[in-house]
Design an enzyme around this catalytic site. Structure first.
Site, mmCIF file in Angstrom:
data_model
loop_
_atom_site.group_PDB
_atom_site.id
_atom_site.type_symbol
_atom_site.label_atom_id
_atom_site.label_comp_id
_atom_site.label_asym_id
_atom_site.label_seq_id
_atom_site.Cartn_x
_atom_site.Cartn_y
_atom_site.Cartn_z
ATOM 1 N N HIS A 1 -8.856 14.605 1.834
ATOM 2 C CA HIS A 1 -8.120 15.564 1.249
ATOM 3 C C HIS A 1 -8.537 17.011 1.705
ATOM 4 O O HIS A 1 -9.661 17.079 1.880
ATOM 5 C CB HIS A 1 -8.559 15.866 -0.395
ATOM 6 C CG HIS A 1 -8.250 14.633 -1.381
ATOM 7 N ND1 HIS A 1 -7.258 14.729 -2.271
ATOM 8 C CD2 HIS A 1 -8.908 13.408 -1.270
ATOM 9 C CE1 HIS A 1 -7.431 13.364 -2.783
ATOM 10 N NE2 HIS A 1 -8.151 12.952 -2.288
ATOM 11 N N CYS B 1 0.774 -1.250 0.034
ATOM 12 C CA CYS B 1 0.047 0.147 0.141
ATOM 13 C C CYS B 1 1.077 1.163 -0.060
ATOM 14 O O CYS B 1 1.803 1.426 0.806
ATOM 15 C CB CYS B 1 -0.916 -0.104 0.962
ATOM 16 S SG CYS B 1 -1.862 1.529 1.382
ATOM 17 N N HIS C 1 -6.092 3.312 0.539
ATOM 18 C CA HIS C 1 -5.784 3.407 2.128
ATOM 19 C C HIS C 1 -6.650 4.909 2.328
ATOM 20 O O HIS C 1 -6.296 5.993 1.791
ATOM 21 C CB HIS C 1 -4.428 3.770 2.269
ATOM 22 C CG HIS C 1 -4.042 3.929 3.655
ATOM 23 N ND1 HIS C 1 -3.000 3.437 4.308
ATOM 24 C CD2 HIS C 1 -4.256 4.785 4.735
ATOM 25 C CE1 HIS C 1 -2.753 3.405 5.473
ATOM 26 N NE2 HIS C 1 -3.658 4.939 5.614
ATOM 27 N N CYS D 1 0.664 3.398 3.145
ATOM 28 C CA CYS D 1 1.231 2.626 4.389
ATOM 29 C C CYS D 1 2.809 2.905 4.332
ATOM 30 O O CYS D 1 3.290 3.150 5.316
ATOM 31 C CB CYS D 1 1.136 1.218 4.217
ATOM 32 S SG CYS D 1 -0.705 0.727 5.100
ATOM 33 N N ASP E 1 0.006 16.860 -0.866
ATOM 34 C CA ASP E 1 -0.562 15.947 -2.203
ATOM 35 C C ASP E 1 0.542 16.281 -3.369
ATOM 36 O O ASP E 1 0.972 17.306 -3.328
ATOM 37 C CB ASP E 1 -2.019 16.299 -2.712
ATOM 38 C CG ASP E 1 -2.505 15.222 -3.708
ATOM 39 O OD1 ASP E 1 -3.284 14.397 -3.365
ATOM 40 O OD2 ASP E 1 -1.719 15.134 -4.701
ATOM 41 N N HIS F 1 -3.849 1.027 8.449
ATOM 42 C CA HIS F 1 -4.370 0.540 7.102
ATOM 43 C C HIS F 1 -6.011 0.479 7.219
ATOM 44 O O HIS F 1 -6.509 -0.449 7.965
ATOM 45 C CB HIS F 1 -3.730 -0.605 6.399
ATOM 46 C CG HIS F 1 -4.339 -0.771 5.010
ATOM 47 N ND1 HIS F 1 -3.897 -0.040 3.920
ATOM 48 C CD2 HIS F 1 -5.314 -1.313 4.586
ATOM 49 C CE1 HIS F 1 -4.623 -0.277 2.983
ATOM 50 N NE2 HIS F 1 -5.559 -1.052 3.220
ATOM 51 N N HIS G 1 -8.036 8.200 3.118
ATOM 52 C CA HIS G 1 -7.349 9.551 3.164
ATOM 53 C C HIS G 1 -8.552 10.704 2.839
ATOM 54 O O HIS G 1 -9.372 10.370 1.988
ATOM 55 C CB HIS G 1 -6.071 9.527 1.982
ATOM 56 C CG HIS G 1 -6.809 9.457 0.730
ATOM 57 N ND1 HIS G 1 -6.970 8.121 0.111
ATOM 58 C CD2 HIS G 1 -6.906 10.048 -0.426
ATOM 59 C CE1 HIS G 1 -7.096 8.066 -1.248
ATOM 60 N NE2 HIS G 1 -7.323 9.286 -1.610
ATOM 61 N N ASN H 1 -12.824 10.113 -1.298
ATOM 62 C CA ASN H 1 -13.297 9.168 -2.402
ATOM 63 C C ASN H 1 -13.156 7.767 -2.012
ATOM 64 O O ASN H 1 -12.380 7.329 -1.451
ATOM 65 C CB ASN H 1 -12.278 9.505 -3.455
ATOM 66 C CG ASN H 1 -12.428 10.912 -4.301
ATOM 67 O OD1 ASN H 1 -13.436 11.500 -4.280
ATOM 68 N ND2 ASN H 1 -11.124 11.454 -4.592
HETATM 69 P P1 AMP Z 1 -7.751 9.632 -4.531
HETATM 70 O O1 AMP Z 1 -7.722 9.783 -6.108
HETATM 71 O O2 AMP Z 1 -8.849 10.258 -3.747
HETATM 72 O O3 AMP Z 1 -7.498 8.130 -4.209
HETATM 73 O O4 AMP Z 1 -6.311 10.507 -4.290
HETATM 74 C C1 AMP Z 1 -5.087 10.081 -4.212
HETATM 75 C C2 AMP Z 1 -4.354 11.315 -4.038
HETATM 76 O O5 AMP Z 1 -3.092 10.665 -3.750
HETATM 77 C C3 AMP Z 1 -4.183 11.926 -5.484
HETATM 78 O O6 AMP Z 1 -4.685 13.237 -5.288
HETATM 79 C C4 AMP Z 1 -2.703 11.967 -5.761
HETATM 80 O O7 AMP Z 1 -2.287 13.056 -6.501
HETATM 81 C C5 AMP Z 1 -2.105 11.567 -4.418
HETATM 82 N N1 AMP Z 1 -0.715 11.050 -4.455
HETATM 83 C C6 AMP Z 1 -0.485 9.814 -4.944
HETATM 84 N N2 AMP Z 1 0.616 9.475 -4.892
HETATM 85 C C7 AMP Z 1 1.282 10.344 -4.139
HETATM 86 C C8 AMP Z 1 2.436 10.308 -3.418
HETATM 87 N N3 AMP Z 1 3.514 9.771 -3.599
HETATM 88 N N4 AMP Z 1 2.640 11.632 -2.487
HETATM 89 C C9 AMP Z 1 1.641 12.270 -2.313
HETATM 90 N N5 AMP Z 1 0.583 12.241 -2.736
HETATM 91 C C10 AMP Z 1 0.330 11.246 -3.705
HETATM 92 ZN ZN ZN Z 2 -2.406 1.316 3.573
#
Ligand code: AMP
Ligand code: ZN
Length: 113
Positions: free
Chosen positions: A101, A4, A97, A7, A30, A46, A99, A86
């Site tokens: 925003h 993940c 995982h 994680c 982000d 997780h 999250h 989302n």
């Molecule tokens: P979601 O589409 O709600 O699953 O959002 C996932 C978010 O994770 C997106 O806004 C990506 O830009 C962000 N994301 C993906 N990889 C990374 C990373 N390595 N560091 C920071 N943000 C990330």
């Molecule tokens: Zn995770």
């Protein structure tokens, strides 16, 4: 979860720009910001999505919602901000995982398209 992405970020195996950390919560910027302030807040343990929140793990989510206003204040989001999670395919959840925003620092659009 060893495969993940978030994680691995929480564990420090993948770099991130940390904004906040405590025993159960981690927040970082982000990588592809959609607003001047775009921060992701995650439970350290997780949980795959909002659909997996239960009485057993909901204290971690409550903690996240205590932390969000603190982060918003530190980031200067005095005129408001948006909190989004989302959940699943229809919502385009890309990282499995849970999250949240935090988006702010500009006038955000008032419809989701
Ligand atoms: P979601 O589409 O709600 O699953 O959002 C996932 C978010 O994770 C997106 O806004 C990506 O830009 C962000 N994301 C993906 N990889 C990374 C990373 N390595 N560091 C920071 N943000 C990330
Ligand atoms: Zn995770």
């Amino acid at each position: 979860m060893s495969d993940c992405l978030f994680c691995k970020i929480v564990a420090g195996q993948i770099p991130s720009t940390k904004v906040y950390e405590d025993e159960t919560v981690y927040a970082f910027r982000d990588i592809n910001p959609m607003a001047p302030v775009h921060i992701l807040v995650v439970p350290k343990r997780h949980i795959s999505s909002a659909d997996e929140v239960t009485a057993e793990n909901s204290a971690d989510i409550a903690r996240i919602f205590e932390v969000i206003p603190r982060i918003a204040k530190e980031e200067g989001l005095t005129n408001g901000y948006r909190v989004i999670t989302n959940c699943g395919a229809d919502a385009c959840q890309s990282v499995k995982h849970l999250h949240f925003h935090i988006l702010g620092g500009k006038q955000l659009p008032d419809n989701m398209g």
